[in-house]
Design an enzyme around this catalytic site. Structure first.
Site, PDB file in Angstrom:
ATOM      1  N   CYS A  11      -7.065  -2.047  -0.840  1.00  0.00           N
ATOM      2  CA  CYS A  11      -7.876  -3.110  -0.250  1.00  0.00           C
ATOM      3  C   CYS A  11      -9.082  -2.512   0.486  1.00  0.00           C
ATOM      4  O   CYS A  11      -9.984  -2.008  -0.149  1.00  0.00           O
ATOM      5  CB  CYS A  11      -7.009  -4.000   0.634  1.00  0.00           C
ATOM      6  SG  CYS A  11      -7.792  -5.567   1.014  1.00  0.00           S
TER       7      CYS A  11
ATOM      8  N   HIS B 153      -2.210  -5.305  -2.722  1.00  0.00           N
ATOM      9  CA  HIS B 153      -1.468  -4.572  -1.685  1.00  0.00           C
ATOM     10  C   HIS B 153      -0.063  -4.197  -2.167  1.00  0.00           C
ATOM     11  O   HIS B 153       0.860  -5.018  -2.032  1.00  0.00           O
ATOM     12  CB  HIS B 153      -1.309  -5.448  -0.448  1.00  0.00           C
ATOM     13  CG  HIS B 153      -2.525  -5.549   0.406  1.00  0.00           C
ATOM     14  ND1 HIS B 153      -2.779  -4.687   1.443  1.00  0.00           N
ATOM     15  CD2 HIS B 153      -3.557  -6.413   0.384  1.00  0.00           C
ATOM     16  CE1 HIS B 153      -3.919  -5.023   2.039  1.00  0.00           C
ATOM     17  NE2 HIS B 153      -4.420  -6.069   1.407  1.00  0.00           N
TER      18      HIS B 153
ATOM     19  N   GLU C 283       2.072  -2.338  -0.708  1.00  0.00           N
ATOM     20  CA  GLU C 283       3.013  -2.274   0.430  1.00  0.00           C
ATOM     21  C   GLU C 283       3.473  -3.674   0.833  1.00  0.00           C
ATOM     22  O   GLU C 283       4.397  -3.808   1.630  1.00  0.00           O
ATOM     23  CB  GLU C 283       2.371  -1.528   1.605  1.00  0.00           C
ATOM     24  CG  GLU C 283       1.443  -2.339   2.500  1.00  0.00           C
ATOM     25  CD  GLU C 283       0.063  -2.606   1.884  1.00  0.00           C
ATOM     26  OE1 GLU C 283      -0.136  -2.271   0.707  1.00  0.00           O
ATOM     27  OE2 GLU C 283      -0.794  -3.171   2.589  1.00  0.00           O
TER      28      GLU C 283
END
Lengths: 339, 279, 223
Positions: B93, B224, B226
Site C-alpha cells: 500500500c 494488504h 497482512e
C-alpha cells in the site's frame, strides 16, 4: 468510507453485522463489539423514548453478535436550551438514557447499571429560522465477548436453517420508517421502551450465541421485520442465492394487520438457527420469559416473498433488493465530487 | 545501542505509517523473525536483515504526494543499495507508493520514476476506498509469490485513495509485460480479469494490483496481505472457498486463527530465503 | 456576459506540507542556498457566464464560501480575482506581495473586481535568508491532474450552488510559488523545472508526470 481493517484485528466489519467486532489481544478469545445508533424521529414524538430507545438499540446491536453490553457513551444533540421546550426535550432525553442504562443493567453484575463512561452534549443545533433539530441522542455501546469466534455476520448461511423471531411486534409504528416513507406521516404512537423485555431478549440471544446455536442474528429496528429479513438476505454470500418466504400466518397470534407485523419497529431479534432445534430454543425462551415465533426455513430460491397463508402479498428478486440497498444514498445525494 | 536485524525481516517505520505492527505479526506467523526499523536509525544495521518490508499507512502524512517524501529519505539510499544487490523488498500500500516513487518498481532504469500510483478512478465514488477485492497471481517467480500456484485467485483487502498504476510511457508497460513484472491483477471472484468497476476497483492500467522489478526481488503491492493472513479476517460472505472456510470456522478459534488467503506472500519469502541458503 | 475568474486559496495556519517540501528540497535534494521561498495555494481558474459582471462575481463568491471543497473559512483565506484585475487596487498595499504573480503581470490592469482578502502569510522559511549570490526569480507553477474529469466535478459543484450564473469551464489544481536564485531567468526556470517534475528518486518532488501536468502561469524577477 474509512479504514475498518487497520491493525489487522477485525472479525466483523461495519455493515457485516449489527456491531463491529475485533479480537484485540493475540492468543486470547476475548472480543470487543462496537455499535453506534440513534433515531431522531422517535425523539421528535417523545424525547424520553428517543433517549431510552437509542440505548436499547445500541445494546441490542452488540447482543446481536453475542457481546454483553458493558458501557455506553452518548452524544446528545439538541437545539437552544435557553428555550424552555428544548431544555425539556434534553432533560427527557437524559432521563430516558439513564432509565435504560439502569433498568437494562449490566448482565454480568446484577443490580448495576450499564455505565455511561463518557459523552458530549451539543446544544444550539438549529437552522437559520431558529427551528431546533429533532432531539437526537446518539448512543455508542461497547460489548464484551468471552469468545469472539461466536460472532456472526447478519447474512443467511445455509438452506434449511430456521429463522426465529425473538420478541414480538406491537402496534406502535409512530416515527417509524413505514409511516414516514410509505404513508408520509409521522404518527404519534412511538415504540415504548420496555426495559425488562429488552433485557430478557438480550440475555436470550447472548445465551444462544454462547451455546453456539446462532448462525446469523439481526435486530429489528428501522423498517421492522421485513427490512431485517431483507438485510439478512442481502448480507449473504451472493453465490449462495438463498431466499425466504415469510408467512404472516406464523405471526397471526400477534393479532396485528399485515403491514403492522411487517414494519413494526418494536425491539426484537431475528436469529438463524440450524434445523431441528425447535424444542431447545423454545425451552430457552420460555425459561427467559421471552416471546418466540418460528418464521420458517431458508430456501434455495434467490428471492424474498411475503405470503399470508395461500395468498402471495409481495415478492422481490434478491438482485433487486441488493441494487436498491446499495444505491440508496446515490439516488438521494448523487455522485460526490472528487479531489 | 545498535539494534540487531540478523536473520530478521526489517519492517521500516516511517513517521505516519500505521500497519507496521500487524505486518510484523503476519511475518511471524510463517516462522520468520521480524523487527521494526525506525526511519532515523543508522541504516547500516539493515545490512544484516534478510528482507525489508515497507508497511502501509501514511508516511509523512502523504504530504505533497503519497510515498514521495519517504522515497527521498536517507534510509532509502540503503534500501536502494540492498534491493539492487538482490535483497527481497516488499512494499504494501503506502510502501508500494514509496517503491514506485523511488523508482525501484518497475526499475527498468534503476531509481527512475517510470510509474505513478495515481488517485483511484471508480464508478459513482471518489477518494478513499476500503474493500475486499480479488486478485489473480500472474507471477510465481518473485521473492514474495513462490508458494502460490500460477493463476491463483486471491481474495484480499485494499484500502487506499491513490492506487491506480499508470504510466505516460507505453514502452514501460510493454516492457513490464514482456519481463513478467506484473505480479497481481485485479479480477472478479472467478479469476476473470475485468477492466470495469468493481472488479477493477481503482481503474489501474491493465488491472495491475502489484508489480515488481525485473529481478522479482522487489514487489510493490496495493492490497494488504497482512489483513488476509488469519482466517478470521476474511468476511463471511465472500463468494468463494475462503468464505465457506470462514463460515465453517465459526465457533472454532484455532481454525479462525489459522491461515488466511494472504499468508502465502510471507510463506513465499521464507521458502525463498531457505532456497537461497540465507536461512 | 462571460468572465474569467481566478480563485486562490491559502492556509491561515502554518502550511506543514510546504514545510515538508522545503525540508525535502534543502535537506535531501541539495537545493540549500538555491531555494529562497516556497508557498502553496489551491487554484481554480473559473470561466463563467452570467447576466452582468458584478452579480456574477457575487454569486461565485457566495458559492465558494459555502462549499468546503473550495474554502473553509476556519482555515483558509482566499482571493477571488477577475482575470485582468490589478490586484493591488483597493488594498492598503501591505499585502501587495501576497497576490498572484499572474495577476500582477496581466497586461490589462484596469480595476475590475476582487473579493476576499489574502491574510498575512509568510514564506517558509523567510525568503532571502543567508548570503545571496545571484538574482532572485519567482515562478508560479500550476500542477493539475492530467485527466480533465478530475477537475470537472468542481464545475458541477459550483453550478449546483449558482442560480443565474453558470460555470462553463474550470481548471483545478495547486500553485506552488517557487523562488530560486539563478544567474538569469533561463537558468532559474531550469532549476524550477527540476524541482517540480519527479524524474527519479534524486530528482524532482512536486508532481509525478505520469498522472499530473504543470505549467508556469507566471514568472518574474524579484528586486
Amino acid at each position: 468510507m474509512y479504514d475498518s481493517e487497520v491493525q489487522g484485528r477485525a472479525v466483523l466489519r461495519p455493515g457485516e453485522a449489527d456491531a463491529g467486532v475485533i479480537a484485540p489481544i493475540d492468543g486470547k478469545s476475548v472480543g470487543l463489539a462496537f455499535s453506534v445508533d440513534g433515531n431522531p424521529f422517535y425523539g421528535l414524538i417523545d424525547p424520553y423514548q428517543g433517549g431510552a430507545l437509542a440505548v436499547c438499540e445500541a445494546a441490542r446491536n452488540v447482543a446481536s453478535v453475542g457481546a454483553v453490553p458493558s458501557a455506553i457513551t452518548d452524544c446528545l444533540n439538541y437545539g437552544n436550551p435557553e428555550i424552555e421546550e428544548v431544555f425539556w426535550e434534553f432533560k427527557e432525553g437524559v432521563r430516558g438514557v439513564g432509565d435504560a442504562c439502569r433498568k437494562i443493567g449490566l448482565l454480568t453484575e446484577e443490580g448495576y447499571p450499564i455505565p455511561v463512561v463518557s459523552g458530549n452534549v451539543s446544544f444550539y443545533n438549529q437552522g437559520k429560522s431558529g427551528k431546533a433539530i429533532p432531539p437526537s441522542p446518539i448512543i455508542a455501546c461497547v460489548g464484551v465477548l468471552d469468545d469472539w469466534s461466536v460472532s456472526r455476520s447478519i447474512g443467511f448461511k445455509d438452506e434449511g436453517d430456521v429463522l426465529y423471531l425473538v420478541g414480538e411486534p406491537l402496534d406502535e409504528l409512530g416515527g417509524g420508517e413505514y409511516y414516514r416513507t410509505v404513508l408520509g406521516t409521522f404518527g404519534g404512537n412511538v415504540p415504548k421502551a420496555d426495559f425488562i423485555r429488552e433485557r430478557r431478549q438480550i440475555e436470550s440471544v447472548i445465551e444462544m450465541h454462547r451455546l453456539g446455536w446462532i448462525k446469523a442474528a439481526h435486530d429489528i429496528s428501522s423498517g421492522g421485520i421485513l427490512t431485517a429479513i431483507a438485510e439478512m438476505a442481502i448480507g449473504q454470500d451472493p453465490s449462495n442465492g438463498l431466499g425466504f418466504v415469510l408467512d404472516l400466518a406464523e405471526l397471526a397470534p400477534t393479532g396485528l394487520e399485515p403491514e403492522k407485523i411487517l414494519f413494526s419497529e418494536t425491539g426484537a431479534f431475528i436469529v438463524e438457527l440450524p434445523a431441528g432445534m425447535e424444542r431447545e430454543v423454545l425451552a430457552l425462551c420460555a425459561r427467559n420469559r421471552v416471546r418466540l415465533y418460528r418464521l420458517g426455513e431458508i430456501n434455495s430460491f434467490p428471492r424474498l416473498e411475503v405470503i399470508d397463508g395461500s395468498e402471495r402479498l409481495a415478492i422481490w428478486e434478491l438482485e433487486e433488493l441488493r441494487t436498491a440497498y446499495d444505491s440508496g444514498c446515490r439516488d438521494i445525494f448523487g455522485v460526490p465530487a472528487g479531489r | 545501542m545498535k539494534r540487531n536485524f540478523s536473520r530478521k525481516v526489517a519492517v521500516i517505520q516511517f513517521p505516519g505509517v500505521n500497519c507496521e505492527y500487524e505486518t510484523a505479526r503476519a511475518i511471524r506467523t510463517v516462522g520468520l523473525e521480524a523487527g521494526l526499523f525506525r526511519w532515523n536509525e543508522d541504516p547500516a544495521v539493515l545490512d544484516d536483515a534478510v528482507a525489508i518490508v515497507l508497511p502501509g499507512g501514511f508516511s509523512y502524512q502523504d504530504r505533497i504526494r503519497a510515498g514521495v517524501v519517504a522515497a527521498k529519505d536517507r534510509v532509502m539510499d540503503k534500501v536502494s543499495e540492498l534491493a539492487a544487490a538482490g535483497m527481497p523488498v516488499l512494499g504494501i500500500c503506502n510502501g508500494a507508493q514509496v517503491l514506485v516513487e523511488s523508482g525501484f518498481v518497475p526499475g527498468l532504469q534503476w531509481e527512475s520514476v517510470e510509474l505513478a500510483l495515481a488517485p483511484n478512478i471508480m464508478e459513482d465514488r471518489s477518494g478513499y476506498y476500503c474493500r475486499w477485492v480479488y486478485s489473480r497471481l500472474e507471477e510465481t517467480g518473485t521473492a514474495w509469490t513462490g508458494s502460490f500456484s500460477e493463476g491463483a485467485v486471491i481474495p484480499i483487502p485494499i484500502a487506499h485513495a491513490e492506487g491506480r498504476f499508470v504510466t505516460e510511457n507505453e514502452k514501460v508497460l510493454k516492457a513490464m509485460k514482456e519481463n513478467g513484472q506484473i505480479v497481481l491483477r485485479y479480477c472478479d471472484s472467478t479469476g476473470v480479469v475485468d477492466g470495469s468497476f468493481p472488479a477493477n476497483p481503482n481503474g489501474s492500467m491493465d488491472n495491475i494490483a502489484a508489480a515488481c522489478n525485473r529481478e522479482g526481488n522487489v514487489v510493490a503491492m496495493m492490497p494488504h496481505p497482512e489483513r488476509a493472513t488469519w482466517l478470521r479476517q476474511v468476511p463471511e460472505n465472500l463468494p468463494d472457498e475462503w468464505g465457506r472456510r470462514r463460515r465453517k470456522g465459526a465457533g472454532n478459534i484455532d481454525l479462525l486463527e489459522g491461515e488466511g488467503p494472504g499468508r502465502k506472500f510471507f510463506a513465499s519469502l521464507l521458502e525463498r530465503l531457505k532456497q537461497g541458503g540465507v536461512l | 456576459m462571460k468572465a474569467k475568474l481566478e480563485l486562490w486559496v491559502g492556509l491561515k495556519v502554518i502550511d506543514l506540507v510546504t514545510q515538508t517540501a522545503w525540508m525535502t528540497f534543502t535537506e535531501k535534494l541539495n537545493y540549500e542556498g538555491i531555494l529562497r521561498g516556497l508557498r502553496r495555494y489551491s487554484y481554480f481558474g473559473i470561466e463563467v457566464e452570467g447576466e452582468e459582471f458584478e452579480g456574477t462575481v457575487e454569486e461565485i463568491d457566495r458559492a465558494i464560501q459555502l462549499d468546503s471543497a473550495f474554502t473553509n473559512q476556519n482555515k483558509h483565506f482566499y482571493r477571488l480575482l477577475a482575470a485582468g484585475t490589478d490586484a493591488l487596487a483597493g488594498q492598503d498595499g501591505r499585502h501587495g506581495d501576497d497576490l498572484s504573480l499572474s495577476v500582477l503581470l496581466a497586461s490589462d490592469s484596469s480595476s475590475l473586481s476582487s473579493r476576499g482578502t489574502l491574510a498575512i502569510e509568510r514564506d517558509y522559511p523567510a525568503a532571502g535568508r543567508g548570503e545571496r549570490n545571484g538574482r532572485l526569480f519567482s515562478f508560479d507553477c500550476l500542477i493539475r491532474p492530467s485527466l480533465r474529469d478530475r477537475e470537472l466535478p468542481y464545475m458541477e459543484r459550483l453550478n449546483g450552488r449558482l442560480d443565474g450564473a453558470k460555470v462553463t469551464d474550470i481548471v483545478a489544481g495547486e500553485v506552488w510559488r517557487i523562488t530560486v536564485e539563478g544567474a538569469d531567468i533561463e537558468e532559474a526556470a531550469n532549476i524550477v523545472d527540476g524541482m517540480v517534475v519527479t524524474r527519479s528518486r534524486r530528482e524532482g518532488l512536486l508532481m509525478n508526470p505520469h498522472y499530473q501536468r504543470y505549467e508556469v502561469i507566471a514568472s518574474k524577477e524579484l528586486s
